[in-house]
Design a protein around this motif. Sequence first.
Motif, PDB file in Angstrom:
ATOM      1  N   GLU A 301       0.833  -1.203   0.000  1.00 41.61           N
ATOM      2  CA  GLU A 301       0.000   0.000   0.000  1.00 41.61           C
ATOM      3  C   GLU A 301       0.876   1.266   0.000  1.00 41.61           C
ATOM      4  N   ALA A 302       1.982   1.229   0.772  1.00 41.67           N
ATOM      5  CA  ALA A 302       2.855   2.405   0.844  1.00 41.67           C
ATOM      6  C   ALA A 302       3.507   2.677  -0.510  1.00 41.67           C
ATOM      7  N   VAL A 303       3.961   1.630  -1.173  1.00 37.56           N
ATOM      8  CA  VAL A 303       4.614   1.804  -2.477  1.00 37.56           C
ATOM      9  C   VAL A 303       3.578   2.262  -3.516  1.00 37.56           C
ATOM     10  N   ARG A 304       2.387   1.682  -3.419  1.00 39.95           N
ATOM     11  CA  ARG A 304       1.328   2.067  -4.369  1.00 39.95           C
ATOM     12  C   ARG A 304       0.937   3.542  -4.201  1.00 39.95           C
ATOM     13  N   SER A 305       0.838   3.977  -2.952  1.00 36.68           N
ATOM     14  CA  SER A 305       0.302   5.321  -2.735  1.00 36.68           C
ATOM     15  C   SER A 305       1.366   6.414  -2.839  1.00 36.68           C
ATOM     16  N   THR A 306       2.630   6.033  -2.997  1.00 34.49           N
ATOM     17  CA  THR A 306       3.680   7.051  -3.055  1.00 34.49           C
ATOM     18  C   THR A 306       4.504   7.001  -4.342  1.00 34.49           C
ATOM     19  N   GLY A 307       4.633   5.816  -4.914  1.00 38.91           N
ATOM     20  CA  GLY A 307       5.532   5.678  -6.057  1.00 38.91           C
ATOM     21  C   GLY A 307       6.993   5.616  -5.650  1.00 38.91           C
ATOM     22  N   PHE A 308       7.278   5.531  -4.367  1.00 41.27           N
ATOM     23  CA  PHE A 308       8.674   5.426  -3.928  1.00 41.27           C
ATOM     24  C   PHE A 308       9.309   4.159  -4.500  1.00 41.27           C
ATOM     25  N   GLU A 309      10.614   4.239  -4.755  1.00 35.25           N
ATOM     26  CA  GLU A 309      11.334   3.070  -5.263  1.00 35.25           C
ATOM     27  C   GLU A 309      12.243   2.480  -4.204  1.00 35.25           C
ATOM     28  N   GLU A 310      12.060   2.935  -2.969  1.00 37.69           N
ATOM     29  CA  GLU A 310      12.847   2.373  -1.868  1.00 37.69           C
ATOM     30  C   GLU A 310      11.918   2.077  -0.699  1.00 37.69           C
ATOM     31  N   LEU A 311      12.165   0.934  -0.074  1.00 44.47           N
ATOM     32  CA  LEU A 311      11.368   0.524   1.079  1.00 44.47           C
ATOM     33  C   LEU A 311      12.324   0.157   2.207  1.00 44.47           C
ATOM     34  N   ALA A 312      12.119   0.738   3.370  1.00 45.11           N
ATOM     35  CA  ALA A 312      12.936   0.374   4.534  1.00 45.11           C
ATOM     36  C   ALA A 312      12.080  -0.435   5.501  1.00 45.11           C
ATOM     37  N   LEU A 313      12.608  -1.574   5.910  1.00 44.28           N
ATOM     38  CA  LEU A 313      11.919  -2.394   6.911  1.00 44.28           C
ATOM     39  C   LEU A 313      12.594  -2.079   8.247  1.00 44.28           C
ATOM     40  N   LEU A 314      11.915  -1.319   9.090  1.00 43.55           N
ATOM     41  CA  LEU A 314      12.580  -0.719  10.248  1.00 43.55           C
ATOM     42  C   LEU A 314      12.491  -1.582  11.501  1.00 43.55           C
ATOM     43  N   SER A 315      13.593  -1.630  12.234  1.00 46.95           N
ATOM     44  CA  SER A 315      13.605  -2.243  13.561  1.00 46.95           C
ATOM     45  C   SER A 315      14.964  -1.943  14.169  1.00 46.95           C
ATOM     46  N   LEU A 316      15.103  -2.212  15.466  1.00 49.09           N
ATOM     47  CA  LEU A 316      16.411  -2.001  16.100  1.00 49.09           C
ATOM     48  C   LEU A 316      17.358  -3.138  15.767  1.00 49.09           C
ATOM     49  N   SER A 317      16.819  -4.298  15.410  1.00 48.93           N
ATOM     50  CA  SER A 317      17.667  -5.442  15.081  1.00 48.93           C
ATOM     51  C   SER A 317      16.899  -6.358  14.125  1.00 48.93           C
ATOM     52  N   SER A 318      17.073  -6.102  12.826  1.00 46.81           N
ATOM     53  CA  SER A 318      16.260  -6.813  11.821  1.00 46.81           C
ATOM     54  C   SER A 318      16.376  -8.324  11.939  1.00 46.81           C
ATOM     55  N   SER A 319      17.604  -8.801  12.206  1.00 53.84           N
ATOM     56  CA  SER A 319      17.806 -10.267  12.228  1.00 53.84           C
ATOM     57  C   SER A 319      17.028 -10.930  13.353  1.00 53.84           C
ATOM     58  N   SER A 346      20.428  -2.699  10.643  1.00 50.99           N
ATOM     59  CA  SER A 346      20.790  -3.358  11.897  1.00 50.99           C
ATOM     60  C   SER A 346      20.766  -4.879  11.804  1.00 50.99           C
ATOM     61  N   LEU A 347      21.538  -5.401  10.885  1.00 48.67           N
ATOM     62  CA  LEU A 347      21.654  -6.858  10.779  1.00 48.67           C
ATOM     63  C   LEU A 347      22.745  -7.367  11.704  1.00 48.67           C
ATOM     64  N   ARG A 348      22.545  -8.533  12.257  1.00 49.70           N
ATOM     65  CA  ARG A 348      23.570  -9.120  13.115  1.00 49.70           C
ATOM     66  C   ARG A 348      24.730  -9.636  12.261  1.00 49.70           C
ATOM     67  N   ILE A 349      25.872  -9.804  12.922  1.00 47.17           N
ATOM     68  CA  ILE A 349      27.066 -10.219  12.188  1.00 47.17           C
ATOM     69  C   ILE A 349      27.086 -11.740  12.123  1.00 47.17           C
ATOM     70  N   GLU A 350      26.441 -12.271  11.124  1.00 45.44           N
ATOM     71  CA  GLU A 350      26.378 -13.722  10.953  1.00 45.44           C
ATOM     72  C   GLU A 350      26.008 -13.988   9.491  1.00 45.44           C
ATOM     73  N   SER A 351      26.317 -15.194   9.050  1.00 49.65           N
ATOM     74  CA  SER A 351      26.139 -15.465   7.624  1.00 49.65           C
ATOM     75  C   SER A 351      24.677 -15.379   7.212  1.00 49.65           C
ATOM     76  N   VAL A 352      23.768 -15.661   8.164  1.00 52.40           N
ATOM     77  CA  VAL A 352      22.338 -15.591   7.851  1.00 52.40           C
ATOM     78  C   VAL A 352      21.987 -14.196   7.325  1.00 52.40           C
ATOM     79  N   SER A 353      22.631 -13.182   7.873  1.00 51.05           N
ATOM     80  CA  SER A 353      22.343 -11.812   7.446  1.00 51.05           C
ATOM     81  C   SER A 353      22.681 -11.635   5.968  1.00 51.05           C
ATOM     82  N   ILE A 354      23.791 -12.234   5.556  1.00 52.60           N
ATOM     83  CA  ILE A 354      24.173 -12.090   4.147  1.00 52.60           C
ATOM     84  C   ILE A 354      23.150 -12.801   3.276  1.00 52.60           C
ATOM     85  N   ASP A 355      22.717 -13.969   3.739  1.00 52.19           N
ATOM     86  CA  ASP A 355      21.698 -14.694   2.965  1.00 52.19           C
ATOM     87  C   ASP A 355      20.447 -13.847   2.795  1.00 52.19           C
TER      88      ASP A 355
END
Length: 641
Positions: A301-319, A346-355
């Motif tokens: 809905e946010a992308v549709r209503s704005t036309g933005f080409e960037e989306l941030a998924l916010l949190s203090l620690s995404s992983s 805010s990804l943790r330092i682990e290979s899962v983050s790269i994946d």
Amino acid sequence: MLTPEQIETKLDRILLKVQKPGRYVGGELNSVVKDWDSADVRVALVFPDIYDIGVSNVGLKILYDQVNQRGDALAERAYAPWTDMEALMRAEGIPLYALESKRPLSGFDLVGFSLPYETLYTNALNLLDLAGIPLRAGERGAEHPIVIAGGHSTINPEPMHAFMDAFVIGEGEEVIHDIINVLKLRNTQYAVRDDLLLALAKIPGVYVPRFYQPHYMDDGTIARVETLAEGIANPVVKRIVAKLPPPPTKFIVPNIEVVHNRASVEITRGCTRGCRYCHAGMITRPVRERRVDEIVAAAREAVRSTGFEELALLSLSSSDYTHIEELVAAIGEEFKDEKLTVSLPSLRIESVSIDLVDKLRGRRGSGFTLAPEAATERMRRIINKFISDEDIINTTREIYRRGWTNIKLYFMIGHPSETLEDVQAIADLCKRVIAEGRKVAGMKVKLHAGVSTFVPKPQTPFQWVSCDTRENILAKQALLKRELRDRNIKLSWTKPEDTLLESFLSRGDRRLAEVIFTAWKNGAKFDAWEEHRRFETWMSAFAEHGLDPAFYTHRPRRADEIFAWDHITAAVRKKYLFQDFRRSLEGHIRVDCRLNCYACGILPTFADLRRDNPGEGWKCPDVKSPRKADVSDRGQPLAIR
Ligand code: SF4
């Protein structure tokens, strides 16, 4: 008071003389212009920095959305004009106005400041002055708006107590409605301003400084804080929402280039890692998560209503988001045919983050950011962010191997008990990272070491420690500059003056208000901006008021000291924070509290909310005991399981 038409006429004369006139005209896609006369309560939401930064502030977006959903209220926005515009506004007699209606802020019922960081304090004063609203709360009368501030820095509101009628402590989504409901009665039940303020003070999570009186000891520390009115809380406990409400999706689409031209969806709030330096992690507990389908629908809905080409998924620690892999897969699927950059901070330092980031391949920016924060095992134990060097080396090597050429590593200097050896280790680690990167990806690999300086913040386990001295900070930075001379390693750092400014403003008591006022009067504003840095102005203001900045920045605190902010609580008990501080000194780490609840104080404070919201969305353990009211009926103790 100037009418909107008069303001627009004056604006027409000056807008073409300033940089980026688009900052000052409003009319953006998704801005909301409601009928002024139909609203019972008019709210001006203010971010006291320039439009380019403020328009992306998530907290204000949420409040703008919440207020404008009401049929009986409206919310508009204002930001700090840059100095060229401010000079012309003052010359032309244009007061600070809201972008939507072009009405002066002084005509609103409520002016709400967002103060996420302390270096905005002088700007807040400047904007009140530009708006023609008396700076001091005690000088405002019935004809003036109620001025309220919220945001992370207000977890210690005392330095700004003289200028705000009230502070919101904690999360704003629900309390804003309570405040508006009280303001609706300002012409009837609460026609006297003091009565209105007292009604606000009785709302849970609202702090009205005039009803609290600190008393000082001879050494300048706090003896006690007296409550001056019946029926108000002491301590004032932060507000939280039991469940994250639907995220805003109709983002303002700026007409000019701004810092974050993007949509964002908050996927979690709070953090269970317990890093001891982390202000946000300590004051935003508990962790609450959104469902994957809710996040994907909001993103769509946010992308549709704005036309933005960037989306941030916010949190203090995404992983740490429980369903992060499922979410990344779902976002990838949802936007598979679209040009959309997705960021996962805010990804943790682990290979899962790269994946995870790899799965967003084609949607990634050019760099990869990780935050080890410290470079020795001893220091990582102290700050409770335990990652081995091997994990850092293996993860960064893999990032380079998979094709990223730039890695940014965040470190902090100035942690408690830090030595030059700990700082040398930062340089050594950076050299190792780039050497390993070259082995797998050649000489093109780059590293950016961002090294800030730690500021011990209120309501954290390190609130008892002093800030590093200017001399120490300079010596540590000199070491890093000397050691990190590789042309593919970029080093950035924080000026010691900025660290000290943040330190005394965040740890100040009520006496700091006069220092802030004097510094502003003598020209301090835009304190976060390098070109406006006026540290000497601040030092002169301290001298004028007979105060020593070192009292706030460098004085080690007694174990039993009453802090200036102790009558405000983020619901993590002081006793818990002190135990954690002691554990830090002994080198003990605490694991993620989702695995082992340490009884930090959140659950007893919010037991009823937790009980009414059992299950997965909230990451503290379920509460199965009876409600407090039920318990007192039966005379049984409350038990938290
Ligand atoms: S109550 Fe327990 S699980 Fe919840 S935030 Fe505190 S320590 Fe963590």
